[in-house]
Write an enzyme that holds these catalytic residues in place. Sequence first.
Site, PDB file in Angstrom:
ATOM      1  CG  HIS A   1      -2.135  -0.865   1.053  1.00  0.00           C
ATOM      2  ND1 HIS A   1      -2.112  -2.201   1.387  1.00  0.00           N
ATOM      3  CD2 HIS A   1      -3.380  -0.617   0.586  1.00  0.00           C
ATOM      4  CE1 HIS A   1      -3.308  -2.738   1.135  1.00  0.00           C
ATOM      5  NE2 HIS A   1      -4.089  -1.794   0.649  1.00  0.00           N
TER       6      HIS A   1
ATOM      7  CE  LYS B   1      -3.968  -0.400   4.683  1.00  0.00           C
ATOM      8  NZ  LYS B   1      -5.299   0.234   4.913  1.00  0.00           N
TER       9      LYS B   1
END
Length: 257
Positions: free
Chosen positions: A145, A149
């Site tokens: 990600h 995040k």
Amino acid sequence: MRITVCGAAGRMGQAILRIAKSDENIKIAGAVEYDESPALGTGVPVITKASEIEKILQKTDVIIDFTNPESTLKNLEFAKKHNVAVVIGTTGFSQEQKDKIAEVSKFIPVVFSPNMSIGVNVLFKLVEEAAKKMKGYDIEIVELHHNKKKDAPSGTAVKLADVAAEAVGKNMKDVGIYGREGIIGERTKEEIGVMSVRGGDIVGEHTVYYIGMGERLELTHRAQSRDTFAAGSVRAAKWLAGKKPGLYDMQDVLELK
């Protein structure tokens, strides 16, 4: 269908608003951000303080919430008070917080899913089937990600691990390994590994490996745009129309069960 988007100034919130505006069957009742957000008073619709959400809920059918666990639970209580359905895309909940969501869902309909995309929800089914057919293979999960995040592993990776573990009669509380370092000894046949990578602007990528002697199977989903999650959340909101109180997920919405 009248929706209110919580976390409206975030990347997901903006994607949801964009998708919702293009749907002739959706009316945006409100857009909400935390009380100190610099985005307050901007946007179309104008972004409102979270502390004033009750004013909006009087003209809302469904909340779509991509915020953080604490904010989501507060919004859930307001939704219960005003009998408003909720779609939850927030991740990073503790088990106690998940139990709270389940409790509130006895009073209002809730769709709670770590990932709203069609592809990932099909992946959940494939992971289950592969695990059942490939008993004895080592199972490892890697998720990637963007560098903004906050939680790790991702909610989707947690769900993938739970699905795979349950399919082979295991519990991640007993067999989960989250990262490896140092002289750890040989990999046990029981463990299921979950590894997290963070960097750049990666929207989301998940791969489940089934590794045996002389071969491996890889099941991968790559999200190329947040629009896929936004579209899924709007679809879930529309699906909730007329539903009885209960805790649902995207498997219900997509009729994959």
